[in-house]
Design a protein around this motif. Structure first.
Motif, PDB file in Angstrom:
ATOM      1  N   GLY A  12       0.711  -1.232  -0.042  1.00 54.11           N
ATOM      2  CA  GLY A  12      -0.085   0.080   0.256  1.00 54.11           C
ATOM      3  C   GLY A  12       0.765   1.426   0.161  1.00 54.11           C
ATOM      4  N   GLY A  13       1.916   1.176   0.835  1.00 52.90           N
ATOM      5  CA  GLY A  13       2.972   2.407   0.810  1.00 52.90           C
ATOM      6  C   GLY A  13       3.517   2.631  -0.732  1.00 52.90           C
ATOM      7  N   ARG A  14       4.014   1.311  -1.357  1.00 54.61           N
ATOM      8  CA  ARG A  14       4.672   1.671  -2.552  1.00 54.61           C
ATOM      9  C   ARG A  14       3.492   2.157  -3.559  1.00 54.61           C
ATOM     10  NH1 ARG A  14       6.846  -3.764  -4.158  1.00 54.61           N
ATOM     11  NH2 ARG A  14       5.441  -4.411  -2.381  1.00 54.61           N
ATOM     12  N   LEU A  15       2.217   1.677  -3.660  1.00 54.60           N
ATOM     13  CA  LEU A  15       1.200   2.291  -4.325  1.00 54.60           C
ATOM     14  C   LEU A  15       0.873   3.654  -4.022  1.00 54.60           C
ATOM     15  CD1 LEU A  15      -1.149   1.389  -6.259  1.00 54.60           C
ATOM     16  CD2 LEU A  15      -2.635   0.933  -4.271  1.00 54.60           C
ATOM     17  N   ILE A  16       0.929   4.102  -3.023  1.00 55.07           N
ATOM     18  CA  ILE A  16       0.450   5.487  -2.651  1.00 55.07           C
ATOM     19  C   ILE A  16       1.765   6.521  -2.989  1.00 55.07           C
ATOM     20  CG2 ILE A  16       0.287   7.274  -0.771  1.00 55.07           C
ATOM     21  CD1 ILE A  16      -1.387   5.099   0.711  1.00 55.07           C
ATOM     22  N   PHE A  17       2.876   6.023  -2.990  1.00 53.68           N
ATOM     23  CA  PHE A  17       4.180   6.710  -3.288  1.00 53.68           C
ATOM     24  C   PHE A  17       4.052   6.992  -4.610  1.00 53.68           C
ATOM     25  CE2 PHE A  17       8.367   6.899  -4.620  1.00 53.68           C
ATOM     26  CZ  PHE A  17       8.760   7.948  -4.056  1.00 53.68           C
ATOM     27  N   GLY A  18       3.663   5.594  -5.699  1.00 49.53           N
ATOM     28  CA  GLY A  18       3.685   5.595  -6.790  1.00 49.53           C
ATOM     29  C   GLY A  18       2.802   6.671  -7.400  1.00 49.53           C
ATOM     30  N   ILE A  19       1.479   6.673  -7.076  1.00 48.63           N
ATOM     31  CA  ILE A  19       0.475   7.752  -7.327  1.00 48.63           C
ATOM     32  C   ILE A  19       0.782   9.122  -7.057  1.00 48.63           C
ATOM     33  CG2 ILE A  19      -1.945   8.325  -6.784  1.00 48.63           C
ATOM     34  CD1 ILE A  19      -2.593   5.373  -6.289  1.00 48.63           C
ATOM     35  N   PHE A  20       1.439   9.397  -5.953  1.00 47.76           N
ATOM     36  CA  PHE A  20       1.977  10.803  -5.501  1.00 47.76           C
ATOM     37  C   PHE A  20       2.976  11.141  -6.542  1.00 47.76           C
ATOM     38  CE2 PHE A  20       4.850  13.406  -3.316  1.00 47.76           C
ATOM     39  CZ  PHE A  20       4.292  14.423  -2.973  1.00 47.76           C
ATOM     40  N   MET A  21       3.836  10.222  -7.103  1.00 51.86           N
ATOM     41  CA  MET A  21       4.961  10.780  -7.965  1.00 51.86           C
ATOM     42  C   MET A  21       4.426  10.805  -9.330  1.00 51.86           C
ATOM     43  SD  MET A  21       7.565  11.175  -6.222  1.00 51.86           S
ATOM     44  CE  MET A  21       8.680  11.877  -7.846  1.00 51.86           C
ATOM     45  N   ILE A  22       3.306  10.026  -9.771  1.00 49.86           N
ATOM     46  CA  ILE A  22       2.827  10.160 -11.011  1.00 49.86           C
ATOM     47  C   ILE A  22       2.049  11.626 -10.975  1.00 49.86           C
ATOM     48  CG2 ILE A  22       0.782   9.455 -12.568  1.00 49.86           C
ATOM     49  CD1 ILE A  22       1.384   6.827 -11.438  1.00 49.86           C
ATOM     50  N   LEU A  23       1.402  12.065  -9.943  1.00 51.40           N
ATOM     51  CA  LEU A  23       0.758  13.412  -9.788  1.00 51.40           C
ATOM     52  C   LEU A  23       1.735  14.592  -9.873  1.00 51.40           C
ATOM     53  CD1 LEU A  23      -1.880  12.678  -7.253  1.00 51.40           C
ATOM     54  CD2 LEU A  23      -2.391  12.947  -9.890  1.00 51.40           C
ATOM     55  N   VAL A  24       2.835  14.274  -9.111  1.00 52.55           N
ATOM     56  CA  VAL A  24       3.961  15.280  -9.306  1.00 52.55           C
ATOM     57  C   VAL A  24       4.588  15.548 -10.666  1.00 52.55           C
ATOM     58  CG1 VAL A  24       6.194  15.683  -8.375  1.00 52.55           C
ATOM     59  CG2 VAL A  24       4.470  15.065  -6.947  1.00 52.55           C
ATOM     60  N   TYR A  25       4.717  14.423 -11.420  1.00 54.29           N
ATOM     61  CA  TYR A  25       5.408  14.622 -12.622  1.00 54.29           C
ATOM     62  C   TYR A  25       4.346  15.455 -13.700  1.00 54.29           C
ATOM     63  CZ  TYR A  25       9.367  11.711 -11.537  1.00 54.29           C
ATOM     64  OH  TYR A  25      10.521  11.192 -11.237  1.00 54.29           O
ATOM     65  N   LEU A  26       3.235  14.875 -13.534  1.00 55.80           N
ATOM     66  CA  LEU A  26       2.121  15.557 -14.159  1.00 55.80           C
ATOM     67  C   LEU A  26       1.928  16.986 -13.974  1.00 55.80           C
ATOM     68  CD1 LEU A  26      -0.470  12.784 -14.544  1.00 55.80           C
ATOM     69  CD2 LEU A  26       1.145  13.098 -16.329  1.00 55.80           C
ATOM     70  N   ALA A  27       1.855  17.291 -12.923  1.00 56.45           N
ATOM     71  CA  ALA A  27       1.676  18.508 -12.358  1.00 56.45           C
ATOM     72  C   ALA A  27       2.815  19.473 -12.631  1.00 56.45           C
ATOM     73  CB  ALA A  27       1.621  18.623 -10.860  1.00 56.45           C
TER      74      ALA A  27
END
Length: 68
Positions: A12-27
């Motif tokens: 779950g931690g890896r999933l949340i971190f992955g989603i967070f990084m995706i949002l950062v790159y897109l933003a």
């Protein structure tokens, strides 16, 4: 060695971190594309933004497929 640390995180931690990084790159990519940083050369700004957005989409695909 560095991969060992990421594998110790709960799934779950890896999933949340992955989603967070995706949002950062897109933003950040969109901020570059819309020239929020006031870079003189718009072609460089758009290119960097495009690469960041493409990488965010690629990370999203890898996360979706489970290879991240």
């Amino acid at each position: 060695m560095e991969n060992d640390n990421m594998n110790n995180l709960p799934k779950g931690g890896r999933l949340i971190f992955g989603i967070f990084m995706i949002l950062v790159y897109l933003a950040v990519g969109l901020l570059f594309i819309f020239d929020v940083f006031n870079i003189d050369n718009i072609a460089i700004s758009a290119s960097v933004g495009g690469v960041l957005c493409a990488y965010g989409v690629w990370r999203g695909y890898r996360l979706w497929k489970g290879t991240n």
